[in-house]
Design a protein around this motif. Structure first.
Motif, PDB file in Angstrom:
ATOM      1  N   ILE A 123       0.970 -30.995  20.685  1.00  0.00           N
ATOM      2  CA  ILE A 123       0.119 -30.425  21.727  1.00  0.00           C
ATOM      3  C   ILE A 123       1.005 -29.929  22.955  1.00  0.00           C
ATOM      4  O   ILE A 123       2.019 -30.339  23.296  1.00  0.00           O
ATOM      5  CB  ILE A 123      -0.380 -31.807  22.393  1.00  0.00           C
ATOM      6  N   ALA A 124       0.438 -28.776  23.238  1.00  0.00           N
ATOM      7  CA  ALA A 124       1.182 -28.110  24.521  1.00  0.00           C
ATOM      8  C   ALA A 124       0.170 -28.201  25.858  1.00  0.00           C
ATOM      9  O   ALA A 124      -0.970 -27.793  25.654  1.00  0.00           O
ATOM     10  CB  ALA A 124       1.303 -26.729  24.330  1.00  0.00           C
ATOM     11  N   ILE A 153       5.592 -32.739  21.941  1.00  0.00           N
ATOM     12  CA  ILE A 153       4.826 -32.574  23.078  1.00  0.00           C
ATOM     13  C   ILE A 153       5.454 -31.302  23.681  1.00  0.00           C
ATOM     14  O   ILE A 153       6.823 -31.250  23.807  1.00  0.00           O
ATOM     15  CB  ILE A 153       5.016 -33.628  24.026  1.00  0.00           C
ATOM     16  N   SER A 154       4.730 -30.272  24.138  1.00  0.00           N
ATOM     17  CA  SER A 154       5.605 -29.410  24.933  1.00  0.00           C
ATOM     18  C   SER A 154       4.723 -28.924  26.031  1.00  0.00           C
ATOM     19  O   SER A 154       3.566 -29.546  26.217  1.00  0.00           O
ATOM     20  CB  SER A 154       5.612 -27.939  23.807  1.00  0.00           C
ATOM     21  N   ARG A 155       5.192 -27.988  27.127  1.00  0.00           N
ATOM     22  CA  ARG A 155       4.296 -27.539  28.054  1.00  0.00           C
ATOM     23  C   ARG A 155       3.781 -26.245  27.928  1.00  0.00           C
ATOM     24  O   ARG A 155       4.261 -25.221  27.363  1.00  0.00           O
ATOM     25  CB  ARG A 155       4.909 -27.486  29.472  1.00  0.00           C
TER      26      ARG A 155
END
Lengths: 303, 303
Positions: free
Chosen positions: B93-94, B127-129
């Motif tokens: 998920i980003a 997880i990323s942004r």
């Protein structure tokens, strides 16, 4: 409360606290890959990694080939950290349809070259559109049960090694690195490796993860850490991340055997950087003047 | 040449032409999931699906819960189309760290509710942004070798069924649908299903995929197609996609057995919409006036 207030680690903790697993899950969230029951002798490894434009790479420094390479290589580095071999990959990609076809071809070539080298099959994927390029790769691997290396096995008295050189990876290595699969297999096939992790968020933070999982402390030596000539400073070299080297521990007897036999043959090189201590000792750096300094973890976090 | 010039199908063809697989790959690119050798009696199924904000859903119509639900449900629909059962999932998920923690919680709840219902374990992720929300879910499933349903098994003379209702899904169903896992298992456990696919890009396009894979033609009847009251028109109902119903074929004898026994018990409902023909017949719709019309495939493509 905002997501950035609890941070990346806080968010993962929040999710993993709620996670419940069935009996076939040997290891869920909290190691380099998930570990699942499979055959009598082997576990299945399962991992994914997402790359986001302007977060993990910038165009045009990162060519399509290098982006494709990195997207798969990161996952292979995780499989290596478990002592395993990759078998299959899926690729989800969201891209701008206004880009040239050669852009998509380049990404595919970067992946398929690496897949061929390490004998894994890219068996499917998903394509979508997006202004910013996003690639998520998932990989299935396997490992013999007795060769699985978790983060949680480090014991006081073990010595700590790292492959290759640390730091300055963002200057280019992070897009071209070779995942340490060959080195990992050499290690697990010949030695009892008590713990292993791949260094993706900086040496200090990733070693902390091993220590947390193992309920242990550690002492590492500034002048033993193999800093790359590309590193801007010691501080940045051990914190910046994207090194994709293997950090691993062995008990002293096993380490002796390693130093006498395979050590000098490791293609990547390997360096002894410290030892595992009791949890009560804490997590400390012995600096160049022989002074003990408490390590307040610094590493790369997304938020 | 731009990616949009060759289109989504062109890009997939371009990539799959180059793909080479090892012996353990039963089916690579080109079906609802990859199919891999596993145990003596079972195949492993492996699939992924990426959701991109403003492409697959829009905030705030799509609540976090519904986005999480959809991200996993799409994959489960693919596992259903192979006749299988889901076992494990990974979630990449980003997201925007400026969003509330409750936003991330909602996504997780949407997924874990569905995971619990269908007895699968979410074993990890990344997880990323990112400014725009991107979720990629991959799923490992399993299917008994003799129950695997590919796209390629439709034969002239087979009849064509579809579960549920078609069309208008974008008004809401696409965010809340229940993947047809129970129906798929009921079908493969009791009948010889010659081919199956999940309808995600529109009935006309997805049936075309079955026909292409099976080297066959087909005739479907406008007044047999179970159009949802939500559909704006027949044309949009069979083209818009995101229905996540199962399209499947059986030979006439098996269909007779199905109609006499399980047909009326299918929770989703099931409707006979046409029959498989020789390839030379082509792909035709019999309209409400009994006139044959050639189907020029329309469906949802990303570019």
């Amino acid at each position: 409360m905002k997501i950035r207030d609890i941070g990346e680690i806080g968010l993962i903790k929040r999710i993993s606290r709620k996670a419940k697993y069935g009996k076939s899950v040997v290891k869920g969230i909290g190691d380099d890959t998930a570990v699942l029951k499979w055959t009598k002798d082997k576990y299945l490894l399962y991992t994914c990694d997402m790359l986001v434009e302007d977060v993990h790479f910038k165009l045009p420094q990162a060519t399509p080939y290098r982006i494709g390479h990195k997207a798969l290589a990161r996952n292979l580095s995780d499989i290596a950290a478990m002592g395993g071999k990759p078998k299959y990959a899926l690729v989800s990609i969201a891209l701008d349809p206004g880009k040239n076809v050669s852009f998509a071809d380049g990404i595919y070539k970067g992946m398929s070259g690496l897949a061929k080298k390490f004998n894994l099959d890219i068996v499917g994927g998903d394509i979508s559109r997006s202004k910013k390029l996003v690639i998520d790769v998932s990989v299935i691997g396997e490992v013999e049960k007795n060769r699985l290396t978790l983060r949680s096995g480090a014991r006081p008295g073990d010595v700590i090694f790292i492959t290759g050189l640390i730091g300055g990876s963002l200057k280019g290595k992070h897009l071209d690195f070779t995942p340490r699969l060959a080195e990992a297999r050499r290690l697990v096939e010949n030695f009892r490796i008590s713990s292993m992790i791949d260094v993706s968020d900086g040496l200090l933070l990733d070693l902390r993860r091993v220590l947390d999982a193992s309920s242990a402390g550690a002492r590492i030596y500034e002048n033993l850490i193999p800093l790359s000539a590309q590193a801007r400073s010691f501080e940045s070299g051990v914190s910046e991340g994207e090194d994709f080297e293997l950090l691993f521990t062995m008990d002293k007897k096993e380490a002796g055997k390693f130093l006498r036999t395979e050590f000098a043959k490791m293609e990547s090189g390997a360096t002894l950087i410290g030892e595992v201590m009791n949890k009560s000792y804490g997590y400390k750096l012995i600096d160049k003047n022989g002074k003990q300094r408490k390590i307040s973890t610094k590493g790369y976090l997304h938020f």
